[in-house]
Enzyme design. Structure first.
Site, mmCIF file in Angstrom:
data_model
loop_
_atom_site.group_PDB
_atom_site.id
_atom_site.type_symbol
_atom_site.label_atom_id
_atom_site.label_comp_id
_atom_site.label_asym_id
_atom_site.label_seq_id
_atom_site.Cartn_x
_atom_site.Cartn_y
_atom_site.Cartn_z
ATOM 1 N N ILE A 21 0.762 -1.265 -0.046
ATOM 2 C CA ILE A 21 0.098 0.074 0.088
ATOM 3 C C ILE A 21 0.961 1.407 -0.255
ATOM 4 C CG2 ILE A 21 -1.705 1.469 1.340
ATOM 5 C CD1 ILE A 21 -2.835 -1.146 2.213
ATOM 6 N N SER A 23 4.774 3.426 1.969
ATOM 7 C CA SER A 23 5.607 3.303 2.814
ATOM 8 C C SER A 23 5.804 4.806 3.304
ATOM 9 C CB SER A 23 7.121 2.746 2.041
ATOM 10 O OG SER A 23 7.718 3.867 1.258
ATOM 11 N N GLY A 24 6.593 5.004 4.336
ATOM 12 C CA GLY A 24 6.958 6.025 5.044
ATOM 13 C C GLY A 24 8.065 6.020 5.867
ATOM 14 N N TYR A 26 8.375 5.242 8.902
ATOM 15 C CA TYR A 26 8.447 4.150 9.941
ATOM 16 C C TYR A 26 8.448 2.739 9.306
ATOM 17 C CZ TYR A 26 4.057 4.214 6.989
ATOM 18 O OH TYR A 26 3.083 4.339 6.171
ATOM 19 N N ARG A 28 6.832 0.207 6.042
ATOM 20 C CA ARG A 28 5.787 -0.232 4.917
ATOM 21 C C ARG A 28 4.591 -0.692 5.242
ATOM 22 N NH1 ARG A 28 9.227 -0.398 0.485
ATOM 23 N NH2 ARG A 28 7.844 -1.947 -0.547
ATOM 24 N N VAL A 29 3.531 -0.478 4.494
ATOM 25 C CA VAL A 29 2.020 -1.041 4.802
ATOM 26 C C VAL A 29 1.727 -1.785 3.881
ATOM 27 C CG1 VAL A 29 -0.321 -0.273 5.500
ATOM 28 C CG2 VAL A 29 1.628 1.010 6.309
ATOM 29 N N ASP A 146 -0.405 14.146 14.989
ATOM 30 C CA ASP A 146 -0.277 13.931 13.454
ATOM 31 C C ASP A 146 -1.497 13.908 12.796
ATOM 32 O OD1 ASP A 146 1.311 13.990 11.362
ATOM 33 O OD2 ASP A 146 1.780 12.082 11.138
#
Lengths: 400, 295
Positions: A21, A23-24, A26, A28-29, A146
């Site tokens: 889906i 990534s960031g 933190y 990945r999703v 956030d």
């Protein structure tokens, strides 16, 4: 040593990865389906280790620990539900219920191919559910810190769920000032003025400013205060976010000591006067009310008081959320009591009720389907960029 | 916090009845019958005192606050209700629990500092941060990521303003709360029950006269006062005690719970008399060495 860490649960035995889906910073999703008797769809967040390609245990980051603890502790229909957390072979996986949409994607859909307003009823229901979730978080002493459209999930049944507690914190009696732990939080466009002015003792009111910004964005389909982020210099001192503050002042006008008694005590107070120099709009700000009326007109909300129009109550609520003084800003509980939510009947529990708009399903990329191996977490991929869709400014700084 | 405690994982998953707790422990002992027979250990409370001394030794140079220490103690107690102690290297578990607790209590310590202090203060045998990192995974998994701990300190702060405790009483109540982590009480009672017990004992024991160290005899006397509450409205001599007794009787605080907490503390102070640092250290070292758990 110890008998060694052998986990009892394995991600691949319990879930089938459907696709990647996002990534960031933190990690990945992934989107996943249940396996071996477990049914339903899930979003799995895989944390990336502190250092790239880390093959050794090096201790879990404090923000990951916070997120794991909060996700386990919290349970509310308007907060993304955590199914379980799996620690397996140096990796951390948080398994969430799946949500087909998020506010960023919904706003984006209404901007394309041509601009078409989000129905007023939909907005009212979204805001109501968002505030219900926030009341719950704040009652449990959790600040989200956030909130932004990309972090507000919406299920296909129209249930709104606050997601990404990656920056959330418990705020009762912190051992250190909340400022010292993490240098800067909250995506800049949704950042409250007291944070921009360097406040060290900020409060849950920062979340309500963000709700105000999100409300405005749902109405206008554009971020209301779209500033450019000043980057941290080489000495790692936190810069004054001049441009962001400018964007706010251009609409809201300068904050004043009359309306915000503690204004002069803000560390960056001195910067404010320099903002006005050479900028004509500072002396003739647009005014929030003008902004609001323009916005309703541009997006062709029908005139007159009706459920199809956010109306004067909508403006009143927006104004009290975008209140400079954090002490005067509405709390989540007060916001829920606002007449905006009751004037034309109660908001729906399904934000898509009576709406004919079909939203596209979440984009899922197929190129990285192996959650356990292959792609090392954190390596650059050509999948969807962070937060997908349109370019967004950098979201957060790494915690110190 | 009241609302958040009632819905907390602490209340739902980590508060037991005495029988439940005994059963859990029996289960893990049965599964390691051999080890248990081979390596007898001192009373759990004595071990807890030993652990506390070890933790405190390390906390001092790192400037770690009491609340993080308390959280670490609860983590250790929870962990050992699920894992047989003789299968672990307690030194590693202690260091890891403290490392994790500091992160949760917002006073993080670098993993290298924790390792360095563990080696310096305890002469710990492990010399790699990955050992602590790996143990952290185990600790979190065994606790099902339920890491938020509600401590009685906050309830005490609220009670303190309500009853206007004098500083000495407050200090004594605080010390009693510190002591309760040496017992099973954190797994048996709600934080506000502990706080009320601590406050009650502090007021009844009158710290100005008896010094700050509570002892078994003093606490036993206090139990009698509590007895008055149970018989509702006994004629207390001092008005202050009476006010407290009346409040206890009228509030919906579970008096039986306060009595239980008090008894648990009495027996802690009794057994404390027999504590020997050396004995604990040696008996732990025996199974750690023999089983190579320090390797």
């Amino acid at each position: 040593m110890f008998t060694g860490y052998n986990n009892k649960k394995r991600v691949n035995e319990r879930y089938k990865i459907v696709g990647f889906i996002s990534s960031g910073t933190y990690g990945r999703v992934y989107k996943a389906e249940g396996k071996n008797g477990r049914t339903g769809e899930f979003a799995i967040k895989k944390f990336k280790p502190d250092k790239e390609g880390e093959l050794q245990y090096s201790g879990i980051s404090q923000s990951a620990i916070r997120e794991m603890a909060l996700c386990t502790e919290l349970a509310h229909p308007n907060v993304v539900h955590t199914v379980e957390i799996i620690l397996e072979d140096k990796c951390i996986f948080i398994i969430f219920e799946y949500a087909e949409h998020d506010l960023l994607q919904i706003i984006h859909h209404h901007n394309q191919p041509q601009r078409q307003a989000i129905p007023a009823r939909t907005i009212k229901s979204i805001l109501h559910q968002l505030l219900l979730g926030l009341v719950y978080l704040h009652r449990n002493w959790v600040m989200h810190r956030d909130l932004k459209p990309a972090n507000i999930m919406v299920t296909s049944r129209g249930k709104v769920k606050i997601g990404d507690l990656g920056l959330a914190r418990l705020y009762y009696k912190p051992l250190h000032s909340l400022f010292t732990g993490d240098k800067v939080v909250v995506t800049i466009w949704y950042r409250a003025p007291e944070l921009l002015l360097g406040s060290r003792h900020y409060t849950p009111a920062v979340d309500l400013w963000a709700v105000g910004c999100i409300f405005a964005e749902l109405l206008s389909l554009r971020p209301i205060f779209k500033g450019e982020e000043a980057k941290m210099d080489s000495k790692k001192t936190v810069p004054f976010q001049r441009n962001q503050m400018q964007k706010i002042v251009e609409i809201m006008g300068m904050p004043s000591k009359d309306r915000w008694p503690l204004l002069a005590a803000m560390p960056e107070y001195g910067q404010l006067s320099s903002l006005a120099a050479g900028n004509a709009r500072f002396h003739r700000p647009q005014g929030l009310e003008n902004w609001y009326q323009m916005c309703l007109k541009n997006n062709q909300y029908p005139a007159g008081s009706s459920p199809e129009n956010p109306g004067s109550e909508g403006f009143s609520l927006l104004q009290q959320l975008l209140e400079y003084d954090p002490q005067k800003r509405l709390t989540a509980e007060q916001a829920l009591q606002h007449p905006y939510f009751t004037v034309h009947g109660n908001p729906s529990e399904n934000c898509f009720e009576d709406s004919k708009i079909k939203y596209p399903v979440r984009r899922v990329s197929q190129e990285d389907n192996d959650i356990r191996t292959s792609s090392l977490p954190g390596t650059k991929r050509s999948g969807l960029p962070d937060d997908s869709l349109i370019g967004r400014p950098a979201k957060r700084l790494k915690e110190g | 916090m009241a609302s958040s405690y009632w819905d907390s994982t602490q209340r739902k998953f980590w508060t037991f009845s005495k029988q439940q707790l005994a059963l859990e422990r029996k289960k893990i002992e049965e599964s390691e019958r051999n080890l248990v027979n081979l390596y007898p250990l001192p009373d759990r409370r004595l071990l807890s005192i030993y652990f506390y001394h070890q933790l405190a030794k390390m906390a001092r140079p790192l400037g770690i606050r009491q609340q993080a220490l308390a959280t670490a103690q609860v983590y250790i107690r929870r962990f050992y209700t699920k894992v047989e102690i003789r299968r672990t290297n307690p030194t590693l578990v202690l260091a890891t629990a403290l490392y994790l607790a500091c992160k949760m209590e917002e006073c993080p310590q670098h993993i290298r500092m924790v390792l360095a202090e563990a080696r310096h203060c305890w002469d710990a045998s492990f010399n790699d941060i990955s050992k602590i990192g790996e143990c952290e995974f185990t600790l979190i998994s065994e606790m099902n990521s339920q890491l938020i701990i509600h401590h009685p300190y906050r309830s005490l702060a609220e009670l303190q303003t309500h009853f206007t405790l004098i500083p000495e009483e407050n200090t004594l109540a605080w010390a009693i709360i510190n002591d309760h982590y040496l017992t099973d009480l954190p797994l048996l009672h709600a934080p506000h029950e502990i706080a009320i017990t601590a406050m009650f004992l502090a007021v009844v024991l009158k710290p100005t006269q008896s010094g700050l160290q509570p002892n078994a005899a003093g606490v036993a006397n206090a139990l009698q006062t509590l007895g008055n509450v149970r018989n509702t409205g006994g004629q207390g001599q001092q008005t202050r005690n009476q006010k407290l007794v009346d409040w206890l009787a009228e509030s919906n605080v579970d008096i039986e719970a306060i009595v239980e907490c008090t008894q648990e503390l009495i027996s802690l102070y009794e057994i404390w008399e027999t504590y020997s640092d050396k004995a604990c250290k040696e008996q732990i070292a025996k199974f750690v060495k023999a089983r190579g758990l320090d390797k």
